[in-house]
Scaffold this motif. Structure first.
Motif, PDB file in Angstrom:
ATOM      1  N   ALA A  75      -9.798   4.590  -0.129  1.00 57.53           N
ATOM      2  CA  ALA A  75     -10.051   3.332  -0.830  1.00 57.53           C
ATOM      3  C   ALA A  75      -9.967   3.512  -2.344  1.00 57.53           C
ATOM      4  CB  ALA A  75     -11.423   2.794  -0.437  1.00 57.53           C
ATOM      5  N   SER A  76     -10.417   4.662  -2.842  1.00 58.74           N
ATOM      6  CA  SER A  76     -10.400   4.918  -4.284  1.00 58.74           C
ATOM      7  C   SER A  76      -8.983   5.035  -4.830  1.00 58.74           C
ATOM      8  CB  SER A  76     -11.178   6.201  -4.598  1.00 58.74           C
ATOM      9  OG  SER A  76     -10.604   7.305  -3.909  1.00 58.74           O
ATOM     10  N   ILE A  77      -8.022   5.327  -3.946  1.00 59.28           N
ATOM     11  CA  ILE A  77      -6.614   5.425  -4.352  1.00 59.28           C
ATOM     12  C   ILE A  77      -5.917   4.081  -4.180  1.00 59.28           C
ATOM     13  CG2 ILE A  77      -4.394   6.516  -3.786  1.00 59.28           C
ATOM     14  CD1 ILE A  77      -5.961   9.007  -2.968  1.00 59.28           C
ATOM     15  N   ALA A  78      -6.302   3.339  -3.138  1.00 61.21           N
ATOM     16  CA  ALA A  78      -5.641   2.068  -2.834  1.00 61.21           C
ATOM     17  C   ALA A  78      -6.115   0.932  -3.739  1.00 61.21           C
ATOM     18  CB  ALA A  78      -5.876   1.700  -1.376  1.00 61.21           C
ATOM     19  N   LYS A  87      -0.794   0.643  -7.223  1.00 61.04           N
ATOM     20  CA  LYS A  87       0.573   0.812  -6.716  1.00 61.04           C
ATOM     21  C   LYS A  87       0.558   1.444  -5.329  1.00 61.04           C
ATOM     22  CE  LYS A  87       3.137   1.115 -11.074  1.00 61.04           C
ATOM     23  NZ  LYS A  87       4.041   1.965 -11.910  1.00 61.04           N
ATOM     24  N   ALA A  88      -0.375   2.367  -5.131  1.00 60.39           N
ATOM     25  CA  ALA A  88      -0.484   3.021  -3.821  1.00 60.39           C
ATOM     26  C   ALA A  88      -0.885   2.011  -2.750  1.00 60.39           C
ATOM     27  CB  ALA A  88      -1.500   4.155  -3.878  1.00 60.39           C
ATOM     28  N   GLY A  89      -1.829   1.123  -3.104  1.00 64.58           N
ATOM     29  CA  GLY A  89      -2.267   0.102  -2.153  1.00 64.58           C
ATOM     30  C   GLY A  89      -1.169  -0.890  -1.846  1.00 64.58           C
ATOM     31  N   LEU A  90      -0.454  -1.320  -2.899  1.00 66.46           N
ATOM     32  CA  LEU A  90       0.656  -2.255  -2.702  1.00 66.46           C
ATOM     33  C   LEU A  90       1.767  -1.616  -1.873  1.00 66.46           C
ATOM     34  CD1 LEU A  90       0.846  -3.752  -6.311  1.00 66.46           C
ATOM     35  CD2 LEU A  90       0.060  -4.935  -4.245  1.00 66.46           C
ATOM     36  N   GLY A  91       2.031  -0.341  -2.143  1.00 64.48           N
ATOM     37  CA  GLY A  91       3.069   0.368  -1.387  1.00 64.48           C
ATOM     38  C   GLY A  91       2.703   0.512   0.077  1.00 64.48           C
ATOM     39  N   PHE A  92       1.422   0.772   0.341  1.00 58.72           N
ATOM     40  CA  PHE A  92       0.968   0.898   1.728  1.00 58.72           C
ATOM     41  C   PHE A  92       1.119  -0.432   2.461  1.00 58.72           C
ATOM     42  CE2 PHE A  92      -2.810   0.587   4.648  1.00 58.72           C
ATOM     43  CZ  PHE A  92      -2.253   1.343   5.671  1.00 58.72           C
ATOM     44  N   ALA A  93       0.722  -1.533   1.802  1.00 56.60           N
ATOM     45  CA  ALA A  93       0.850  -2.855   2.422  1.00 56.60           C
ATOM     46  C   ALA A  93       2.310  -3.162   2.737  1.00 56.60           C
ATOM     47  CB  ALA A  93       0.265  -3.923   1.499  1.00 56.60           C
ATOM     48  N   LYS A  94       3.195  -2.863   1.788  1.00 56.70           N
ATOM     49  CA  LYS A  94       4.621  -3.128   1.989  1.00 56.70           C
ATOM     50  C   LYS A  94       5.179  -2.297   3.134  1.00 56.70           C
ATOM     51  CE  LYS A  94       9.053  -3.222  -0.460  1.00 56.70           C
ATOM     52  NZ  LYS A  94       9.747  -2.960  -1.754  1.00 56.70           N
ATOM     53  N   SER A  95       4.760  -1.032   3.204  1.00 54.03           N
ATOM     54  CA  SER A  95       5.277  -0.149   4.258  1.00 54.03           C
ATOM     55  C   SER A  95       4.856  -0.616   5.650  1.00 54.03           C
ATOM     56  CB  SER A  95       4.796   1.285   4.029  1.00 54.03           C
ATOM     57  OG  SER A  95       3.394   1.403   4.281  1.00 54.03           O
ATOM     58  N   GLN A  96       3.743  -1.337   5.732  1.00 55.56           N
ATOM     59  CA  GLN A  96       3.250  -1.828   7.023  1.00 55.56           C
ATOM     60  C   GLN A  96       3.669  -3.269   7.301  1.00 55.56           C
ATOM     61  OE1 GLN A  96       1.825   0.148   9.265  1.00 55.56           O
ATOM     62  NE2 GLN A  96       2.119   1.801   7.774  1.00 55.56           N
ATOM     63  N   GLY A  97       4.376  -3.873   6.342  1.00 54.33           N
ATOM     64  CA  GLY A  97       4.845  -5.236   6.542  1.00 54.33           C
ATOM     65  C   GLY A  97       3.744  -6.272   6.513  1.00 54.33           C
ATOM     66  N   VAL A  98       2.688  -6.015   5.734  1.00 59.09           N
ATOM     67  CA  VAL A  98       1.579  -6.965   5.635  1.00 59.09           C
ATOM     68  C   VAL A  98       1.342  -7.310   4.168  1.00 59.09           C
ATOM     69  CG1 VAL A  98       0.484  -6.067   7.724  1.00 59.09           C
ATOM     70  CG2 VAL A  98      -0.189  -5.147   5.493  1.00 59.09           C
ATOM     71  N   GLY A  99       0.566  -8.369   3.945  1.00 58.12           N
ATOM     72  CA  GLY A  99       0.204  -8.751   2.591  1.00 58.12           C
ATOM     73  C   GLY A  99      -1.044  -8.016   2.134  1.00 58.12           C
ATOM     74  N   VAL A 100      -1.330  -8.108   0.852  1.00 60.46           N
ATOM     75  CA  VAL A 100      -2.524  -7.455   0.300  1.00 60.46           C
ATOM     76  C   VAL A 100      -3.791  -7.995   0.956  1.00 60.46           C
ATOM     77  CG1 VAL A 100      -3.876  -7.115  -1.809  1.00 60.46           C
ATOM     78  CG2 VAL A 100      -1.383  -6.982  -1.897  1.00 60.46           C
ATOM     79  N   THR A 101      -3.763  -9.270   1.328  1.00 57.59           N
ATOM     80  CA  THR A 101      -4.947  -9.874   1.955  1.00 57.59           C
ATOM     81  C   THR A 101      -5.223  -9.295   3.345  1.00 57.59           C
ATOM     82  OG1 THR A 101      -3.551 -11.681   2.777  1.00 57.59           O
ATOM     83  CG2 THR A 101      -4.719 -12.049   0.698  1.00 57.59           C
ATOM     84  N   ASP A 102      -4.241  -8.574   3.894  1.00 56.85           N
ATOM     85  CA  ASP A 102      -4.429  -7.956   5.217  1.00 56.85           C
ATOM     86  C   ASP A 102      -4.933  -6.522   5.110  1.00 56.85           C
ATOM     87  OD1 ASP A 102      -3.507 -10.162   6.808  1.00 56.85           O
ATOM     88  OD2 ASP A 102      -1.480  -9.707   6.101  1.00 56.85           O
ATOM     89  N   LEU A 103      -5.264  -6.100   3.888  1.00 61.54           N
ATOM     90  CA  LEU A 103      -5.846  -4.775   3.690  1.00 61.54           C
ATOM     91  C   LEU A 103      -7.366  -4.898   3.658  1.00 61.54           C
ATOM     92  CD1 LEU A 103      -3.567  -3.294   0.861  1.00 61.54           C
ATOM     93  CD2 LEU A 103      -3.322  -3.028   3.340  1.00 61.54           C
ATOM     94  N   CYS A 104      -8.033  -3.889   4.188  1.00 61.62           N
ATOM     95  CA  CYS A 104      -9.494  -3.885   4.133  1.00 61.62           C
ATOM     96  C   CYS A 104      -9.978  -2.452   3.968  1.00 61.62           C
ATOM     97  CB  CYS A 104     -10.094  -4.517   5.389  1.00 61.62           C
ATOM     98  SG  CYS A 104      -9.840  -3.548   6.890  1.00 61.62           S
ATOM     99  N   ILE A 105     -11.236  -2.309   3.626  1.00 64.33           N
ATOM    100  CA  ILE A 105     -11.836  -0.988   3.450  1.00 64.33           C
ATOM    101  C   ILE A 105     -12.816  -0.748   4.590  1.00 64.33           C
ATOM    102  CG2 ILE A 105     -13.301   0.441   1.976  1.00 64.33           C
ATOM    103  CD1 ILE A 105     -12.198  -1.108  -0.423  1.00 64.33           C
TER     104      ILE A 105
END
Length: 234
Positions: A75-78, A87-105
């Motif tokens: 979480a501290s990196i994302a 950028k790491a969090g945005l890249g992870f979301a893009k790689s999974q085909g989801v939006g930022v709102t679909d990320l959680c901790i």
């Protein structure tokens, strides 16, 4: 819920191979149906030396939709200190085909990590069946198998036809240049007639074959032979 009727039409398979092959058809279908998140009421199978037949009662129209949680970076990196995605969090979301709102901790044994929440919509069963039925054909094992001209598949005897009906629709299955359809065949010597099966109905299938001199039910054939032998001996 819809029924499935699947028949592999072949050249004559040794009778001793049938029982094991039919059990494998049921087991393989159950395995691949579970893998594809499909449920059914019951499975049954029967056959003759020229056909292996599987009937699935009450198969779901569509596979179940599921939600997956995909672990990502810490979480501290994302996210930065203000909770904005890095950028790491945005890249992870893009790689999974989801939006930022679909990320959680989420808190794990290793600490707080970022997860992507993905909803996977279920597909129509009709379009999953070609893969499932193909895998069944490929994975039935026999004491001895053969490969015939024009294909790479090993099977007990050459496959000559495929019948695959889901409800009243033909499963879009093709293997070794053979396309599945709604047709089976009567006894090769006493009939030879091409028989159309309008929909996946176990009783209809058996009745139409009986009319063309094929007793497809193995138990019925066994009892008929036992009765005739008894009559000859008395």
């Amino acid at each position: 819920m819809t029924d499935l009727l699947f028949e592999i039409g072949t050249e004559e398979i040794p009778a001793g191979y049938l029982t094991s092959a039919l059990k494998q058809m049921e087991m393989l279908f159950a395995e691949y149906a579970k893998k594809h998140r499909l449920e059914s009421h019951s499975l049954s199978s029967t056959g003759t030396p020229r056909r292996l037949t599987l009937f699935v009662k009450g198969l779901t129209h569509r596979q179940e939709s599921v939600t997956e949680e995909i672990p990502g970076p810490a979480a501290s990196i994302a996210f930065d200190k203000e909770g904005n995605p890095t950028k790491a969090g945005l890249g992870f979301a893009k790689s999974q085909g989801v939006g930022v709102t679909d990320l959680c901790i989420k808190t794990t044994q290793k600490g707080e990590y970022c997860f992507a929440i993905k909803k996977i919509e279920g597909q129509e069963t009709l379009y999953l069946l070609p893969e499932i039925l193909t895998e069944i054909i490929k994975n039935i094992s026999f004491p001895k198998s053969m490969k015939w001209k024009g294909n790479k598949l090993f099977f007990a005897r050459p496959i000559r036809s495929l019948l695959a009906i889901f409800g009243d629709r033909v499963v879009p299955l093709e293997m070794n240049g053979i396309k599945a359809d709604k047709f089976t065949f009567g006894h090769p010597f006493l009939s030879g007639k091409r028989i159309e099966i309008s929909h996946a109905d176990w009783n209809l299938y058996q009745r139409l074959l009986n009319q063309e001199k094929v007793v497809v039910d193995m138990n019925e054939r066994r009892e008929t032979l036992r009765t005739k032998i008894t009559q000859l001996m008395t």
